[in-house]
Scaffold this active site. Structure first.
Site, short mmCIF file in Angstrom:
data_model
loop_
_atom_site.label_atom_id
_atom_site.label_comp_id
_atom_site.label_asym_id
_atom_site.label_seq_id
_atom_site.Cartn_x
_atom_site.Cartn_y
_atom_site.Cartn_z
N HIS A 1 0.33 5.63 1.10
CA HIS A 1 -0.52 6.69 1.65
C HIS A 1 -0.26 7.97 0.86
O HIS A 1 0.78 8.13 0.22
CB HIS A 1 -0.24 6.87 3.13
CG HIS A 1 -0.34 5.60 3.91
ND1 HIS A 1 -1.50 4.85 3.94
CD2 HIS A 1 0.56 4.92 4.65
CE1 HIS A 1 -1.31 3.77 4.68
NE2 HIS A 1 -0.05 3.79 5.12
N ARG B 1 -4.48 0.78 -1.65
CA ARG B 1 -3.96 -0.58 -1.73
C ARG B 1 -3.49 -0.87 -3.14
O ARG B 1 -4.22 -0.70 -4.11
CB ARG B 1 -5.06 -1.57 -1.29
CG ARG B 1 -4.55 -2.94 -0.92
CD ARG B 1 -5.65 -3.80 -0.30
NE ARG B 1 -6.07 -3.29 1.01
CZ ARG B 1 -7.25 -2.73 1.25
NH1 ARG B 1 -8.13 -2.61 0.28
NH2 ARG B 1 -7.55 -2.31 2.46
N GLN C 1 0.83 -1.20 0.00
CA GLN C 1 0.00 0.00 0.00
C GLN C 1 0.86 1.25 0.00
O GLN C 1 2.08 1.20 0.20
CB GLN C 1 -0.94 -0.01 1.20
CG GLN C 1 -0.27 -0.22 2.53
CD GLN C 1 -1.25 -0.40 3.68
OE1 GLN C 1 -1.20 0.31 4.67
NE2 GLN C 1 -2.13 -1.38 3.54
#
Length: 248
Positions: free
Chosen positions: A29, A124, A27
């Site tokens: 951010h 993701r 993943q």
């Protein structure tokens, strides 16, 4: 009383333990640029301190040198994207900082203490063949930092009574070691709260001015020290290790 000079609408940290029995999703951010352009996307800086790891266990952190964004996109879609990631052996005592925008995943067999900014914006990239959760490929590609991680974002704990582990623009981390023979008396001069995660051993947090009763602590417990506390003493029944997180 709790927040002192850091007073605001929300507590600035999220504290947790992650026990990965399987590979966690790859993943990313929101990067700073993405968050500035999308008000509903919030930065998420996080740090992992490795507490335990199975033999051969790894964490994934950063993208290999020379991988272009279009190649990365193709490899997400054909399932080979893990080959683009940098696998780092998971060693107990290592501290890894993961700035927003870093492509990362916690590998199977790794237990970490995690400190992060309180954001739930996660894109993701890859979920190891699991199909029950949504991927966010377009957003992840817009956010991903296409390079290896900064070497300064990895620290190693040592046997000092206080070990500086660095941090991010939002918090600082340190490790404290306390022996039964040498309690630590700590004076606070920053009018800020801090969080103590008790990683090893047992003991207590005591007030030096009797403003609160001794608080027993054991491995796995976590304490919030309010900004209004000016000093405290840590005593240990056996050799103790404490992770301290200080919001900035």
């Amino acid at each position: 009383d709790i927040m002192g000079d850091r007073a605001g609408n929300d507590f600035p940290l999220l504290i947790k333990y992650l026990d990965a029995r399987e590979n966690l999703s790859v993943q990313v951010h929101p990067s700073i640029e993405f968050a500035q352009a999308h008000p509903d996307a919030h930065l998420k800086f996080e740090s992992w301190v490795v507490l335990d790891a199975d033999p051969g266990a790894v964490i994934y952190k950063g993208v290999r040198e020379g991988v272009a964004r279009n190649q990365f996109a193709d490899h997400i879609r054909d399932g080979s994207v893990v080959d683009d990631l940098i696998a780092i052996p998971a060693r107990p005592g290592d501290c890894h900082h993961l700035p927003s925008g870093t492509v990362h995943a916690l590998g199977a067999g790794v237990l970490v203490a995690e400190v992060q900014t309180p954001s739930d914006t996660t894109f993701r990239v890859f979920d190891w063949g699991r199909t029950d959760r949504t991927l966010h490929i377009e957003q992840a590609l817009a956010c991903a930092i296409m390079s290896p991680s900064n070497p300064d974002d990895q620290r190693r704990t040592d046997n000092a009574s206080v070990c500086d582990l660095g941090g991010t623009d939002y918090y600082a981390l340190a490790q404290r070691r306390v022996s039964p023979r040498e309690p630590q008396l700590i004076d606070f001069h920053d009018n800020a709260p801090r969080v103590w995660m008790w990683l090893k051993g047992s003991g207590a947090i005591e007030s030096t001015d009797r403003s609160f009763d001794p608080v027993p602590m054991t491995r796995g417990t976590t304490a919030l020290i309010p900004a209004s506390i000016n000093s405290a003493r840590i005593t240990a029944a056996d050799d103790a290790i404490i992770l301290e997180a200080l919001p900035l």
